[in-house]
Design a protein around this motif. Sequence first.
Motif, short mmCIF file in Angstrom:
data_model
loop_
_atom_site.label_atom_id
_atom_site.label_comp_id
_atom_site.label_asym_id
_atom_site.label_seq_id
_atom_site.Cartn_x
_atom_site.Cartn_y
_atom_site.Cartn_z
N ASN A 136 46.39 -61.92 -10.01
CA ASN A 136 46.31 -61.91 -11.47
C ASN A 136 45.05 -62.66 -11.89
OD1 ASN A 136 46.76 -61.86 -14.13
ND2 ASN A 136 48.69 -62.96 -14.12
N PHE A 137 44.10 -61.92 -12.44
CA PHE A 137 42.85 -62.55 -12.84
C PHE A 137 42.89 -63.05 -14.29
CE2 PHE A 137 41.15 -59.94 -9.31
CZ PHE A 137 40.58 -60.97 -8.59
N SER A 138 44.01 -62.89 -14.97
CA SER A 138 44.06 -63.28 -16.38
C SER A 138 44.47 -64.74 -16.56
CB SER A 138 45.03 -62.38 -17.14
OG SER A 138 46.33 -62.56 -16.63
N GLU A 139 44.30 -65.54 -15.50
CA GLU A 139 44.73 -66.93 -15.57
C GLU A 139 43.95 -67.72 -16.62
OE1 GLU A 139 47.23 -68.42 -13.89
OE2 GLU A 139 47.74 -66.43 -13.20
N VAL A 140 42.78 -67.20 -17.00
CA VAL A 140 41.97 -67.94 -17.95
C VAL A 140 42.69 -68.09 -19.30
CG1 VAL A 140 40.68 -65.97 -18.89
CG2 VAL A 140 39.60 -68.19 -18.78
N ASP A 141 43.62 -67.17 -19.58
CA ASP A 141 44.39 -67.25 -20.82
C ASP A 141 45.51 -68.28 -20.75
OD1 ASP A 141 42.91 -65.36 -22.06
OD2 ASP A 141 44.17 -63.69 -21.42
N ARG A 142 45.81 -68.73 -19.58
CA ARG A 142 46.93 -69.65 -19.44
C ARG A 142 46.40 -71.04 -19.10
NH1 ARG A 142 51.63 -67.07 -16.81
NH2 ARG A 142 51.44 -64.85 -17.14
N ALA A 143 46.99 -72.04 -19.71
CA ALA A 143 46.67 -73.41 -19.32
C ALA A 143 47.82 -73.88 -18.44
CB ALA A 143 46.52 -74.27 -20.56
N GLU A 144 47.50 -74.22 -17.22
CA GLU A 144 48.56 -74.49 -16.24
C GLU A 144 49.39 -75.72 -16.60
OE1 GLU A 144 49.54 -72.56 -13.72
OE2 GLU A 144 48.12 -71.13 -14.53
N GLU A 145 48.79 -76.65 -17.36
CA GLU A 145 49.52 -77.89 -17.66
C GLU A 145 50.59 -77.69 -18.73
OE1 GLU A 145 46.40 -77.32 -18.27
OE2 GLU A 145 45.85 -77.90 -20.30
N ILE A 146 50.57 -76.54 -19.39
CA ILE A 146 51.55 -76.27 -20.45
C ILE A 146 52.89 -75.89 -19.80
CG2 ILE A 146 52.13 -74.75 -22.39
CD1 ILE A 146 49.73 -76.30 -23.14
N VAL A 147 53.93 -76.67 -20.13
CA VAL A 147 55.27 -76.32 -19.67
C VAL A 147 55.98 -75.63 -20.83
CG1 VAL A 147 57.46 -77.21 -18.77
CG2 VAL A 147 55.31 -78.32 -18.15
N LEU A 148 56.22 -74.35 -20.69
CA LEU A 148 56.84 -73.61 -21.79
C LEU A 148 58.32 -73.91 -21.87
CD1 LEU A 148 55.25 -70.07 -21.27
CD2 LEU A 148 54.58 -71.79 -22.90
N PRO A 149 58.88 -73.85 -23.09
CA PRO A 149 60.34 -74.00 -23.19
C PRO A 149 61.04 -72.80 -22.55
CG PRO A 149 59.36 -73.49 -25.33
CD PRO A 149 58.23 -73.66 -24.38
N LYS A 150 62.25 -73.06 -22.06
CA LYS A 150 62.99 -71.99 -21.38
C LYS A 150 63.89 -71.26 -22.37
CE LYS A 150 63.15 -74.28 -16.92
NZ LYS A 150 63.99 -75.03 -15.99
N SER A 151 64.06 -69.98 -22.13
CA SER A 151 64.95 -69.20 -22.97
C SER A 151 65.45 -67.98 -22.20
CB SER A 151 64.20 -68.75 -24.23
OG SER A 151 65.04 -67.96 -25.02
#
Lengths: 150, 169
Positions: free
Chosen positions: A35-50
């Motif tokens: 997956n080369f679209s990692e630039v859109d994601r900041a790895e340190e962000i922990v998303l809430p679960k749902s």
Amino acid sequence: MKFKNKKHTEILEGDLTPMIDMTFQLIAFFMLLINFSEVDRAEEIVLPKSVLATPPTERPDYQVILNLDPDGSVVFAGQRVEQISLMSPILIQEINNARRSRTKSVPAKDIAVIIRAHEDTPTGIVQELIGKCQSEEMENFKFRVKDEEY
Amino acid sequence: MKYEPTENEDIKLNMTSMIDIVFQLLVFFILTFKVVVQEGDYNVRMPLAAVAPDEEMDDEPPELIRVMLRAGETGAISTIEVDDEVEVKTFVGDTTEDLYRQLNEYVDAKVSLGDDPEEGVDTEVEFDIDTTLKYRYTVSAIEAVSGKQLADGNVKKLIENIKLKDNSQ
């Protein structure tokens, strides 16, 4: 008895075909999953679960992914903006890009603003970011969450 | 001149360089491989300007439920209040799960009042959220009004029209 040293001139060669087959299979597997679209994601962000959030089935005509830290800094396309108030130039640039999109001109109100906020972010900061986007006429927001099963 | 292959002629390719490159590629893909976690979205449509009164006369305005999420000292949720313009209810629970379960049951009961399964589409929820409330509790509340997980594993959709009241100022 005298030992006779026989000279072998044959070169021993293993059959490499199965190994090469397997290696190509592995390369194909990893190539398909990378997956080369990692630039859109900041790895340190922990998303809430749902559990009930719907996985995106189709990509919006134009999307802007904003990663929001608990301290109020925004990461956009790998670039960190320390304060939400400084987001205007980036948002205006994105709105212009959406208008001049090759496939279809997308007005600001139809740009999908995907907010990837850390789960500990005060909601007031999320609202501040939404307000900033609204001031640039964006109104279609998506709160991104992590599937609880993972 | 006719070409006649000599006996026992065995053409051999040198595979070493190809295998080298293939292994390099394999190592690259293994090192950059990352398992992507499945993610989902909650849609929130928030137009800045209110609709002009003469435009909204055509349709009956959707039924509005206001949900107030109140934060405790640590940023965790403490109470939930709901106001459907008829009465105000306050949910208090020992655990956060209990609070969200009460909200979910309330919204489910509201939406299920009529037999029309599409009724939920015409109901709108406006969240009034304390600015200090942590985002994860906001998402849990959005989840509680969006749908209900049934015993058979299916999901019953409740309300899709969700908006946030601006409390950032």
